[in-house]
Design a protein around this motif. Structure first.
Motif, PDB file in Angstrom:
ATOM      1  N   GLN A  81       0.837  -1.202   0.000  1.00  0.00           N
ATOM      2  CA  GLN A  81       0.000   0.000   0.000  1.00  0.00           C
ATOM      3  C   GLN A  81       0.871   1.251   0.000  1.00  0.00           C
ATOM      4  N   THR A  82       0.413   2.281  -0.704  1.00  0.00           N
ATOM      5  CA  THR A  82       1.112   3.562  -0.708  1.00  0.00           C
ATOM      6  C   THR A  82       0.694   4.369   0.512  1.00  0.00           C
ATOM      7  N   GLU A  83       1.674   4.783   1.319  1.00  0.00           N
ATOM      8  CA  GLU A  83       1.370   5.535   2.538  1.00  0.00           C
ATOM      9  C   GLU A  83       2.231   6.792   2.615  1.00  0.00           C
ATOM     10  N   HIS A  84       1.667   7.824   3.230  1.00  0.00           N
ATOM     11  CA  HIS A  84       2.393   9.060   3.480  1.00  0.00           C
ATOM     12  C   HIS A  84       2.861   9.060   4.933  1.00  0.00           C
ATOM     13  N   HIS A  85       4.177   9.148   5.124  1.00  0.00           N
ATOM     14  CA  HIS A  85       4.758   9.119   6.459  1.00  0.00           C
ATOM     15  C   HIS A  85       5.505  10.417   6.743  1.00  0.00           C
ATOM     16  N   TYR A  86       5.451  10.838   8.009  1.00  0.00           N
ATOM     17  CA  TYR A  86       6.127  12.060   8.441  1.00  0.00           C
ATOM     18  C   TYR A  86       7.252  11.725   9.408  1.00  0.00           C
ATOM     19  N   GLY A  87       8.283  12.540   9.389  1.00  0.00           N
ATOM     20  CA  GLY A  87       9.403  12.365  10.291  1.00  0.00           C
ATOM     21  C   GLY A  87      10.361  13.531  10.173  1.00  0.00           C
ATOM     22  N   THR A  88      11.435  13.491  10.922  1.00  0.00           N
ATOM     23  CA  THR A  88      12.407  14.585  10.924  1.00  0.00           C
ATOM     24  C   THR A  88      13.720  14.167  10.274  1.00  0.00           C
ATOM     25  N   ILE A  89      14.340  15.122   9.593  1.00  0.00           N
ATOM     26  CA  ILE A  89      15.638  14.876   8.967  1.00  0.00           C
ATOM     27  C   ILE A  89      16.704  14.773  10.055  1.00  0.00           C
ATOM     28  N   ALA A  90      17.409  13.647  10.080  1.00  0.00           N
ATOM     29  CA  ALA A  90      18.455  13.433  11.082  1.00  0.00           C
ATOM     30  C   ALA A  90      19.845  13.681  10.518  1.00  0.00           C
ATOM     31  N   ARG A 204      -5.544   1.915   6.679  1.00  0.00           N
ATOM     32  CA  ARG A 204      -5.137   0.612   7.187  1.00  0.00           C
ATOM     33  C   ARG A 204      -6.319  -0.161   7.758  1.00  0.00           C
ATOM     34  N   THR A 205      -7.155   0.515   8.546  1.00  0.00           N
ATOM     35  CA  THR A 205      -8.295  -0.162   9.158  1.00  0.00           C
ATOM     36  C   THR A 205      -9.414  -0.424   8.159  1.00  0.00           C
ATOM     37  N   SER A 206      -9.346   0.193   6.990  1.00  0.00           N
ATOM     38  CA  SER A 206     -10.402   0.040   5.982  1.00  0.00           C
ATOM     39  C   SER A 206      -9.964  -0.803   4.794  1.00  0.00           C
ATOM     40  N   ARG A 207      -8.849  -1.487   4.879  1.00  0.00           N
ATOM     41  CA  ARG A 207      -8.318  -2.210   3.723  1.00  0.00           C
ATOM     42  C   ARG A 207      -9.280  -3.261   3.192  1.00  0.00           C
ATOM     43  N   ASP A 208      -9.937  -3.991   4.091  1.00  0.00           N
ATOM     44  CA  ASP A 208     -10.889  -5.013   3.632  1.00  0.00           C
ATOM     45  C   ASP A 208     -12.042  -4.363   2.872  1.00  0.00           C
ATOM     46  N   THR A 209     -12.529  -3.248   3.392  1.00  0.00           N
ATOM     47  CA  THR A 209     -13.632  -2.536   2.728  1.00  0.00           C
ATOM     48  C   THR A 209     -13.194  -2.015   1.368  1.00  0.00           C
ATOM     49  N   ILE A 210     -12.010  -1.430   1.311  1.00  0.00           N
ATOM     50  CA  ILE A 210     -11.495  -0.898   0.047  1.00  0.00           C
ATOM     51  C   ILE A 210     -11.343  -2.011  -0.980  1.00  0.00           C
ATOM     52  N   GLU A 232     -22.283   5.012   4.449  1.00  0.00           N
ATOM     53  CA  GLU A 232     -21.892   5.835   5.591  1.00  0.00           C
ATOM     54  C   GLU A 232     -20.370   5.947   5.671  1.00  0.00           C
ATOM     55  N   TRP A 233     -19.696   4.823   5.437  1.00  0.00           N
ATOM     56  CA  TRP A 233     -18.234   4.834   5.434  1.00  0.00           C
ATOM     57  C   TRP A 233     -17.709   5.736   4.327  1.00  0.00           C
ATOM     58  N   ALA A 234     -18.315   5.664   3.140  1.00  0.00           N
ATOM     59  CA  ALA A 234     -17.880   6.478   2.002  1.00  0.00           C
ATOM     60  C   ALA A 234     -18.075   7.967   2.276  1.00  0.00           C
ATOM     61  N   ASP A 235     -19.135   8.320   2.984  1.00  0.00           N
ATOM     62  CA  ASP A 235     -19.360   9.729   3.322  1.00  0.00           C
ATOM     63  C   ASP A 235     -18.341  10.218   4.344  1.00  0.00           C
ATOM     64  N   TYR A 239     -12.094  10.122   0.431  1.00  0.00           N
ATOM     65  CA  TYR A 239     -10.799   9.984  -0.237  1.00  0.00           C
ATOM     66  C   TYR A 239     -10.302   8.546  -0.282  1.00  0.00           C
ATOM     67  N   LEU A 240     -10.978   7.633   0.426  1.00  0.00           N
ATOM     68  CA  LEU A 240     -10.588   6.230   0.419  1.00  0.00           C
ATOM     69  C   LEU A 240     -11.426   5.378  -0.534  1.00  0.00           C
ATOM     70  N   VAL A 241     -12.491   5.934  -1.054  1.00  0.00           N
ATOM     71  CA  VAL A 241     -13.404   5.155  -1.891  1.00  0.00           C
ATOM     72  C   VAL A 241     -12.778   4.921  -3.268  1.00  0.00           C
ATOM     73  N   PRO A 242     -12.689   3.666  -3.727  1.00  0.00           N
ATOM     74  CA  PRO A 242     -12.160   3.391  -5.070  1.00  0.00           C
ATOM     75  C   PRO A 242     -12.961   4.130  -6.137  1.00  0.00           C
ATOM     76  N   ALA A 243     -12.317   4.471  -7.240  1.00  0.00           N
ATOM     77  CA  ALA A 243     -12.903   5.354  -8.253  1.00  0.00           C
ATOM     78  C   ALA A 243     -14.262   4.880  -8.755  1.00  0.00           C
ATOM     79  N   LYS A 244     -14.373   3.611  -9.137  1.00  0.00           N
ATOM     80  CA  LYS A 244     -15.637   3.120  -9.691  1.00  0.00           C
ATOM     81  C   LYS A 244     -16.741   3.143  -8.644  1.00  0.00           C
ATOM     82  N   ALA A 245     -16.413   2.734  -7.431  1.00  0.00           N
ATOM     83  CA  ALA A 245     -17.404   2.767  -6.360  1.00  0.00           C
ATOM     84  C   ALA A 245     -17.824   4.197  -6.049  1.00  0.00           C
ATOM     85  N   ALA A 246     -16.877   5.135  -6.103  1.00  0.00           N
ATOM     86  CA  ALA A 246     -17.200   6.540  -5.856  1.00  0.00           C
ATOM     87  C   ALA A 246     -18.153   7.063  -6.927  1.00  0.00           C
TER      88      ALA A 246
END
Length: 262
Positions: A81-90, A204-210, A232-235, A239-246
């Motif tokens: 999965q593609t994820e956006h992570h934050y951290g500090t430059i060491a 992460r918690t919505s992977r099965d639904t996605i 309700e989940w889609a509303d 931003y997590l709803v797959p394109a066709k389902a959206a």
């Protein structure tokens, strides 16, 4: 403007304005902003509404290169999965992975200590300053929109409980629309990163639904309880709803609106 007192006042104004906009003054060449936004403008020098264009141009031009300790965002592939992570430059590193002696002018990569993942070395071309991911709103009515109760204010989400301060800024994650509100004392990079990580944990918690909606997007238009929960989940997480389902979800909403209006 001339003289030590005037220059000091301008410098303090520049720093205060950067902080008000949610920027870290240490990430900017203050002297360069002072020169370009105040002194090299010809007649009518001085910061005011008429100099907004000069201010924005100077702030953009005099933003410093990445520095050690800066909070940044990187894109990682985690468990497919593609994820956006934050951290500090060491530390800055060369293309071959070696370390520089002293402070490099044009470093190739940075070793980043990530908050929710193991640290890693990432080319600077793939690193994004944390502030670029967010929008900051200071209009009082917008910050406290939706507040209820006698005071009619929203409390800072970064303050320790049980005595939070009233919020002074609304922070919006540009990519997803996720929001939080903070007081000036807690309007910092750590709080922004925390907000930026929320979509990752939601995904992460919505992977099965996605995955289910990728395989069977028409599920979202059904009439049973499961379909209702999917909508309700889609509303809640558009931003997590797959394109066709959206697309099908939007069509379903239009059909429902037309039926109610008939």
């Amino acid at each position: 403007m001339s003289g030590y007192g005037s220059r000091r006042a301008v410098r303090e104004l520049v720093i205060a304005t950067l902080e008000k906009e949610g920027r870290n003054p240490n990430a900017y060449n203050i002297a360069g902003i002072m020169r370009d936004a105040f002194y090299d403008r010809g007649p009518g020098n001085g910061y005011g509404a008429e100099s907004e264009e000069h201010w924005r141009k100077a702030v953009t031009e005099h933003r410093r290169k990445f520095g050690v300790g800066d909070m940044v965002r990187v894109v990682l592939e985690v468990d497919g999965q593609t994820e956006h992570h934050y951290g500090t430059i060491a530390q800055f590193r060369k293309a071959n992975g070696g370390s520089y002696r002293g402070t490099p002018v044009k470093p190739h990569s940075a070793y980043i200590e990530l908050i929710h993942h193991n640290g890693r070395t990432v080319p600077l071309a793939e690193v994004t300053p944390v502030i670029d991911d967010f929008e900051f709103i200071r209009d009082y009515d917008e910050v406290h929109k939706g507040a209820f109760g006698d005071l009619g204010v929203l409390w800072c989400m970064g303050c320790p409980r049980p005595y939070p301060s009233p919020a002074q800024v609304k922070v919006v994650h540009k990519a997803t629309g996720e929001k939080t509100q903070l007081c000036d004392a807690h309007n910092d990079e750590e709080q922004w990163a925390q907000l930026g990580h929320q979509p990752m944990f939601s995904a992460r918690t919505s992977r099965d639904t996605i995955e289910s909606l990728i395989q069977n997007p028409e599920e979202i238009t059904g009439s049973d309880w499961d379909a209702h929960q999917l909508r309700e989940w889609a509303d809640l997480f558009p931003y997590l709803v797959p394109a066709k389902a959206a697309e099908l979800h939007a069509q379903w909403k239009e059909k429902q609106s037309a039926t109610l209006a008939a």
